[in-house]
Design an enzyme around this catalytic site. Structure first.
Site, short mmCIF file in Angstrom:
data_model
loop_
_atom_site.label_atom_id
_atom_site.label_comp_id
_atom_site.label_asym_id
_atom_site.label_seq_id
_atom_site.Cartn_x
_atom_site.Cartn_y
_atom_site.Cartn_z
N HIS A 110 -3.31 7.66 2.76
CA HIS A 110 -3.70 6.33 2.27
C HIS A 110 -5.07 5.99 2.85
CE1 HIS A 110 -3.74 2.19 1.23
NE2 HIS A 110 -3.51 1.74 2.46
N CYS A 118 0.82 -1.23 0.00
CA CYS A 118 0.00 0.00 0.00
C CYS A 118 0.84 1.27 0.00
CB CYS A 118 -0.94 0.01 1.20
SG CYS A 118 -2.15 -1.33 1.15
N ASN A 155 -9.96 -0.05 0.40
CA ASN A 155 -8.50 0.10 0.30
C ASN A 155 -8.05 -0.43 -1.07
OD1 ASN A 155 -5.74 -0.08 0.49
ND2 ASN A 155 -5.72 -1.07 2.49
N1 COA Z 1 -17.87 -8.55 10.16
C1 COA Z 1 -18.30 -8.80 11.41
N2 COA Z 1 -17.46 -9.08 12.42
C2 COA Z 1 -16.14 -9.10 12.15
C3 COA Z 1 -15.63 -8.84 10.86
C4 COA Z 1 -16.57 -8.57 9.84
N3 COA Z 1 -16.18 -8.30 8.58
N4 COA Z 1 -14.28 -8.93 10.90
C5 COA Z 1 -13.96 -9.23 12.17
N5 COA Z 1 -15.07 -9.34 12.93
C6 COA Z 1 -15.18 -9.65 14.33
C7 COA Z 1 -13.99 -10.40 14.88
O1 COA Z 1 -14.10 -11.78 14.62
C8 COA Z 1 -14.08 -10.08 16.35
O2 COA Z 1 -15.03 -10.91 16.93
P1 COA Z 1 -14.81 -11.50 18.42
O3 COA Z 1 -14.74 -10.30 19.29
O4 COA Z 1 -16.03 -12.34 18.60
O5 COA Z 1 -13.55 -12.27 18.36
C9 COA Z 1 -14.61 -8.66 16.37
O6 COA Z 1 -15.22 -8.44 15.08
C10 COA Z 1 -13.54 -7.61 16.61
O7 COA Z 1 -12.43 -7.93 15.75
P2 COA Z 1 -11.17 -7.01 15.66
O8 COA Z 1 -10.23 -7.60 14.69
O9 COA Z 1 -10.68 -6.69 17.04
O10 COA Z 1 -11.86 -5.70 15.06
P3 COA Z 1 -11.23 -4.31 14.81
O11 COA Z 1 -12.01 -3.29 15.47
O12 COA Z 1 -9.74 -4.31 15.03
O13 COA Z 1 -11.46 -4.13 13.25
C11 COA Z 1 -10.21 -4.25 11.22
C12 COA Z 1 -10.89 -5.04 12.35
C13 COA Z 1 -9.57 -5.26 10.27
C14 COA Z 1 -11.26 -3.44 10.49
C15 COA Z 1 -9.16 -3.32 11.84
O14 COA Z 1 -8.33 -4.04 12.71
C16 COA Z 1 -8.31 -2.66 10.81
O15 COA Z 1 -8.79 -1.88 10.02
N6 COA Z 1 -6.99 -2.93 10.81
C17 COA Z 1 -6.10 -2.34 9.88
C18 COA Z 1 -6.29 -3.04 8.55
C19 COA Z 1 -5.67 -2.29 7.43
O16 COA Z 1 -5.93 -1.14 7.26
N7 COA Z 1 -4.87 -3.00 6.64
C20 COA Z 1 -4.26 -2.48 5.49
C21 COA Z 1 -3.19 -1.53 5.85
S1 COA Z 1 -2.52 -0.88 4.40
#
Ligand code: COA
Length: 357
Positions: free
Chosen positions: A265, A124, A295
């Site tokens: 980004h 990215c 993204n």
């Molecule tokens: N729909 C519903 N629930 C979801 C889900 C989805 N698409 N994806 C994950 N969950 C659930 C998880 O399983 C977890 O459940 P649990 O509490 O029962 O275990 C819960 O939601 C929380 O998960 P978590 O991973 O802690 O959520 P989060 O608030 O961190 O959000 C992301 C997840 C991926 C959106 C976030 O971590 C993120 O944006 N990270 C950066 C990713 C990124 O930008 N990557 C590219 C960089 S260039």
């Protein structure tokens, strides 16, 4: 130029952006469609990411065809003859194949003479790496006029069974034209910084045809796709974006108050707002379109730049902060003095190149 510990500041680099363009596939995939594919829902996706929909490439579209369309739009906005481009750099982590470089197909499709052409892969952070490279070529007078493209077909490497990643990504392309700065006219690169930390490479990665043994296989016994520790990536992203943005602004001899627009980004709206809050930028001065495209990896910043220009959010002389973060881990920040593009100065794009692709 004023050398600093981490780059060049104050008097800047003798290069400027004179054209911007974007192209996104027609097909829109909504959160409602994802609800039918994995155990997720619109409310969760919007609340945790800010994403409402993303674009998906048609079966016959590739990163090079999307990139060529974005490139032509940038050429049109700069109102230049494509044959005068002598360098094409494409940032992509989703190339059409292992080789040739996507950039060579784009060079041919846009009619860029026999311009040098190569790809840059920094996930990215790819567009910022490619743009930094073009800036050095132009500032060193090795290139007179460069086309820099960020183009991705992320839908081809997304694991559509993994709700933790498949809701985040989309396809698209953006492009800029880089030329020499002109004395007395707005437009230059004030500061740029590139950073990485390979010790964290496994937090966000995707296997490919050359990945050995079992690492190439995903949990389902199929070819592995994007693998990510979302929570850790989130934390690293905010810290890195804040630190590098502040350093770039300082290296440019500016304060955050001087930044007219930040174009970060677009990975997650929460990452963007957390960054803006810690840097001290009100959201009115931050460009956000992650809601419409998700993204698109190396394409997010040039797509956002093209839309910000079209929306009238960028004026000649504006100081613009670009900041990116991605797999690697790899991140960057750049402060630009916006030149304005020739098409918007002239009023309307010419349309002469529209028929090429
Ligand atoms: N729909 C519903 N629930 C979801 C889900 C989805 N698409 N994806 C994950 N969950 C659930 C998880 O399983 C977890 O459940 P649990 O509490 O029962 O275990 C819960 O939601 C929380 O998960 P978590 O991973 O802690 O959520 P989060 O608030 O961190 O959000 C992301 C997840 C991926 C959106 C976030 O971590 C993120 O944006 N990270 C950066 C990713 C990124 O930008 N990557 C590219 C960089 S260039």
């Amino acid at each position: 130029m004023t050398p600093t510990a981490s780059g060049y500041g104050a008097s800047g680099y003798g290069a400027r952006i004179t054209g911007v363009g974007r192209y996104v596939p027609e097909r829109i995939m909504t959160n409602a469609e994802l609800e039918r594919m994995v155990d997720t829902n619109d409310e969760w996706i919007v609340e945790r990411t800010g994403i409402h929909e993303r674009r998906i490439a048609a079966p016959d579209e590739t990163s090079s065809t999307l990139g060529a369309r974005a490139g032509l739009a940038a050429i049109e906005s700069a109102q230049i003859d494509p044959a005068t481009i002598d360098l094409v750099i494409a940032a992509t982590c989703t190339p059409d194949g292992m080789f040739p470089a996507v950039a060579t197909r784009i060079q041919h499709a846009v009619g860029a003479g026999h311009a040098g052409a190569f790809d840059v892969n920094a996930a990215c952070n790819g567009f910022m790496s490619a743009l930094s490279t073009a800036v050095q070529f132009v500032a060193a007078r090795t290139s007179q006029r460069a086309l820099v493209v960020g183009t991705e077909t992320m839908s081809r490497i997304v694991d559509w069974t993994d709700r933790g990643t498949c809701v985040l990504f989309g396809d698209g392309a953006g492009a800029v034209i880089v030329e020499r700065a002109v004395e007395g006219e707005p437009g230059r690169i004030d500061a740029l910084l590139l950073r990485s930390d390979g010790s964290q490479a496994d937090l966000l990665w995707a296997s490919g045809p050359c990945t050995p043994g079992e690492a190439a296989m995903g949990a389902m016994g199929q070819e592995a796709r994007i693998v990510m520790d979302g929570r850790s990536v989130f934390r690293h992203a905010v810290n890195a974006l804040v630190e590098t943005s502040m350093e770039a602004v300082t290296n440019a001899g500016l304060t955050v108050d001087d930044i007219a627009l930040c174009v970060p980004h677009q990975a997650n709206r929460r990452i963007i707002t957390a960054m803006a809050d810690r840097v001290g930028l009100p959201m009115e001065r931050v460009y956000v379109n992650v809601d419409r495209y998700g993204n698109t990896s190396s394409a997010t910043i040039p797509i956002a730049l093209a839309e910000a220009e079209a929306d009238g959010r960028l004026k000649p002389g504006d100081r613009v902060l670009l900041a990116a973060f991605g797999g690697g881990l790899s991140w960057s920040a750049m402060v630009i003095e916006w030149a304005g593009v020739r098409a918007s100065r002239a009023g309307i794009p010419t349309g002469i190149l529209a028929a090429r692709v």
